[in-house]
Design a protein around this motif. Structure first.
Motif, PDB file in Angstrom:
ATOM      1  N   GLY A  13      48.092 -25.564  24.073  1.00 17.54           N
ATOM      2  CA  GLY A  13      46.831 -25.106  24.148  1.00 17.54           C
ATOM      3  C   GLY A  13      45.851 -25.975  23.878  1.00 17.54           C
ATOM      4  O   GLY A  13      44.737 -25.442  23.385  1.00 17.54           O
ATOM      5  N   LEU A  14      45.926 -27.141  24.268  1.00 22.72           N
ATOM      6  CA  LEU A  14      44.817 -28.176  23.673  1.00 22.72           C
ATOM      7  C   LEU A  14      43.733 -28.143  24.646  1.00 22.72           C
ATOM      8  O   LEU A  14      43.824 -28.049  25.932  1.00 22.72           O
ATOM      9  N   GLY A  15      42.567 -27.928  23.948  1.00 23.39           N
ATOM     10  CA  GLY A  15      41.034 -28.032  24.691  1.00 23.39           C
ATOM     11  C   GLY A  15      40.278 -28.994  24.012  1.00 23.39           C
ATOM     12  O   GLY A  15      40.298 -29.479  22.839  1.00 23.39           O
ATOM     13  N   PHE A  16      39.337 -29.347  24.754  1.00 17.54           N
ATOM     14  CA  PHE A  16      38.170 -30.540  24.272  1.00 17.54           C
ATOM     15  C   PHE A  16      36.962 -30.374  25.253  1.00 17.54           C
ATOM     16  O   PHE A  16      37.362 -30.290  26.536  1.00 17.54           O
ATOM     17  N   SER A  17      35.762 -30.438  24.637  1.00 15.23           N
ATOM     18  CA  SER A  17      34.591 -30.537  25.377  1.00 15.23           C
ATOM     19  C   SER A  17      33.699 -31.708  24.714  1.00 15.23           C
ATOM     20  O   SER A  17      33.753 -31.989  23.784  1.00 15.23           O
ATOM     21  N   TYR A  18      33.014 -32.191  25.727  1.00 16.75           N
ATOM     22  CA  TYR A  18      31.904 -33.337  25.428  1.00 16.75           C
ATOM     23  C   TYR A  18      30.684 -32.446  25.592  1.00 16.75           C
ATOM     24  O   TYR A  18      29.933 -32.134  26.643  1.00 16.75           O
ATOM     25  N   GLY A  19      30.161 -32.118  24.650  1.00 15.85           N
ATOM     26  CA  GLY A  19      28.922 -31.083  24.640  1.00 15.85           C
ATOM     27  C   GLY A  19      29.286 -29.667  25.564  1.00 15.85           C
ATOM     28  O   GLY A  19      30.190 -29.183  25.217  1.00 15.85           O
ATOM     29  N   LYS A  47      42.733 -37.562  31.819  1.00 12.78           N
ATOM     30  CA  LYS A  47      44.066 -38.358  30.878  1.00 12.78           C
ATOM     31  C   LYS A  47      43.561 -39.079  29.867  1.00 12.78           C
ATOM     32  O   LYS A  47      44.182 -39.059  28.728  1.00 12.78           O
ATOM     33  N   SER A  48      42.514 -39.918  30.069  1.00 10.20           N
ATOM     34  CA  SER A  48      42.194 -40.678  28.618  1.00 10.20           C
ATOM     35  C   SER A  48      41.655 -39.766  27.489  1.00 10.20           C
ATOM     36  O   SER A  48      41.802 -40.212  26.442  1.00 10.20           O
ATOM     37  N   THR A  49      40.970 -38.622  28.011  1.00  6.46           N
ATOM     38  CA  THR A  49      40.502 -37.974  26.817  1.00  6.46           C
ATOM     39  C   THR A  49      41.928 -37.139  26.145  1.00  6.46           C
ATOM     40  O   THR A  49      41.934 -37.078  24.936  1.00  6.46           O
ATOM     41  N   LEU A  50      43.099 -36.895  26.870  1.00  2.91           N
ATOM     42  CA  LEU A  50      43.971 -36.401  26.349  1.00  2.91           C
ATOM     43  C   LEU A  50      44.679 -37.395  25.337  1.00  2.91           C
ATOM     44  O   LEU A  50      45.265 -37.245  24.511  1.00  2.91           O
ATOM     45  N   PHE A  51      44.915 -38.535  25.894  1.00  5.60           N
ATOM     46  CA  PHE A  51      45.379 -39.830  25.246  1.00  5.60           C
ATOM     47  C   PHE A  51      44.741 -40.011  23.871  1.00  5.60           C
ATOM     48  O   PHE A  51      45.212 -40.400  22.796  1.00  5.60           O
ATOM     49  N   LEU A  57      42.186 -40.632  18.287  1.00  8.92           N
ATOM     50  CA  LEU A  57      40.907 -41.062  18.228  1.00  8.92           C
ATOM     51  C   LEU A  57      39.879 -40.043  18.383  1.00  8.92           C
ATOM     52  O   LEU A  57      38.733 -40.045  17.732  1.00  8.92           O
ATOM     53  N   PHE A  58      40.257 -38.820  18.954  1.00  6.51           N
ATOM     54  CA  PHE A  58      39.346 -37.583  18.953  1.00  6.51           C
ATOM     55  C   PHE A  58      40.153 -36.727  18.274  1.00  6.51           C
ATOM     56  O   PHE A  58      41.305 -36.585  18.094  1.00  6.51           O
ATOM     57  N   THR A  59      39.490 -35.899  17.660  1.00  6.28           N
ATOM     58  CA  THR A  59      40.050 -34.558  16.991  1.00  6.28           C
ATOM     59  C   THR A  59      39.724 -33.327  17.576  1.00  6.28           C
ATOM     60  O   THR A  59      38.553 -33.193  17.959  1.00  6.28           O
ATOM     61  N   THR A  60      40.325 -32.070  17.627  1.00  7.67           N
ATOM     62  CA  THR A  60      39.989 -30.824  18.146  1.00  7.67           C
ATOM     63  C   THR A  60      40.640 -29.843  17.292  1.00  7.67           C
ATOM     64  O   THR A  60      41.577 -29.848  16.784  1.00  7.67           O
ATOM     65  N   SER A  61      39.853 -28.641  17.465  1.00 11.35           N
ATOM     66  CA  SER A  61      40.355 -27.487  16.755  1.00 11.35           C
ATOM     67  C   SER A  61      41.111 -26.560  17.768  1.00 11.35           C
ATOM     68  O   SER A  61      41.703 -25.506  17.207  1.00 11.35           O
ATOM     69  N   ARG A 214      40.796 -32.065  36.663  1.00 10.68           N
ATOM     70  CA  ARG A 214      39.555 -31.421  35.888  1.00 10.68           C
ATOM     71  C   ARG A 214      40.050 -30.651  34.742  1.00 10.68           C
ATOM     72  O   ARG A 214      39.451 -29.644  34.393  1.00 10.68           O
ATOM     73  N   GLY A 215      40.683 -31.483  34.123  1.00 12.06           N
ATOM     74  CA  GLY A 215      41.354 -30.982  32.757  1.00 12.06           C
ATOM     75  C   GLY A 215      42.083 -29.921  32.515  1.00 12.06           C
ATOM     76  O   GLY A 215      42.533 -29.306  31.508  1.00 12.06           O
ATOM     77  N   GLU A 216      42.758 -29.494  33.625  1.00 10.65           N
ATOM     78  CA  GLU A 216      43.887 -28.442  33.834  1.00 10.65           C
ATOM     79  C   GLU A 216      44.793 -29.012  34.224  1.00 10.65           C
ATOM     80  O   GLU A 216      45.175 -29.630  35.336  1.00 10.65           O
TER      81      GLU A 216
END
Length: 244
Positions: A13-19, A47-51, A57-61, A214-216
């Motif tokens: 269930g990983l999700g992430f947004s840039y703004g 792909k790079s965001t996932l890595f 390097l990034f964190t997410t809730s 596209r992130g999915e």
């Protein structure tokens, strides 16, 4: 994977947004220990965001990452200690020898002396770089630099190897050789590998394949089963609308 075996890498269930821009949305997949998993997606797929999330390097809730059963958010040191990483951008110190690049990395992981030397020699031998151990990194060609980076990532004996577009800029022969080396690590050493790429010819028929667009997640399974009677390039185009 048996009911008792812990997955090498589990993403839930990983999700992430840039703004306001959504980069990943409900990404979930699981890679068994010893599997080579190709993460295939066009440039900009996420792909790079996932890595960046897998390496903290990034964190997410949103969602969860587990490495050999260790939760990345709750036990980051334990999870990260079991990961080796080869980033898309080269990270060798070009003024140091191959061996000194690995020795510096070993020291960062608390390895020194005889134990460090044993691990460095083994990693270089595994990647076919033992004869070049004393060469300056600047003098290596692109393929040998990448082999050195993979060897460096293996020094602390990780259970999971993450490779983000590891063959960018290399010729076809170098790409083939490195792909074969990493498959060998999985088959012979039980390493779990996540190999991010936008190149369909780096995916083998029996590989685990996750297609990201596209992130999915657009497909997840064994490559030959996802492809069916199509070529992978045609199937990839059908799923993404982007040429491979």
């Amino acid at each position: 994977m048996t009911g008792q075996e812990v997955a090498g890498l589990e993403v839930s269930g990983l999700g992430f947004s840039y703004g306001a821009k959504r980069a990943l949305n409900d990404v979930s997949f699981c890679v068994a220990q010893g599997d080579f998993c190709a993460l295939l997606g066009p440039n900009g797929a996420g792909k790079s965001t996932l890595f960046a999330l897998l390496t903290r390097l990034f964190t997410t809730s949103e969602g969860q990452v587990r490495v050999m059963g260790h939760d990345m958010a709750r036990a980051p040191r334990q999870a990260l200690a079991r990961i080796g990483v080869v980033f898309q951008q080269p990270t060798l110190d070009l003024d140091l020898s191959v061996r000194r690049n690995l020795r510096y990395f070993a020291a960062l992981h608390g390895l020194a002396g005889r134990e460090a030397n044993i691990r460095i020699d083994a990693a270089l031998e595994r990647m076919g770089m033992a004869q070049r151990a004393d060469e300056i990194a600047r003098d290596l060609n692109g393929g040998h630099r990448r082999r050195t980076e993979i060897a460096r990532a293996l020094v602390h004996r990780p259970a999971v190897l993450l490779l983000d577009e590891p063959t960018v800029g290399l010729d076809a022969e170098a790409r083939r050789a490195i792909t074969e080396h990493v498959h060998g690590l999985c088959a012979e050493d039980g390493l779990t590998a996540l190999w991010a790429t936008h190149l369909t010819d780096e995916v083998w028929p029996d590989d685990r394949l996750v297609i990201l667009h596209r992130g999915e997640i657009r497909a997840d399974g064994i490559a030959r089963e996802i492809i069916g009677k199509q070529t992978l390039t045609d199937r990839f185009l059908d799923l993404t609308g982007v040429t491979a």
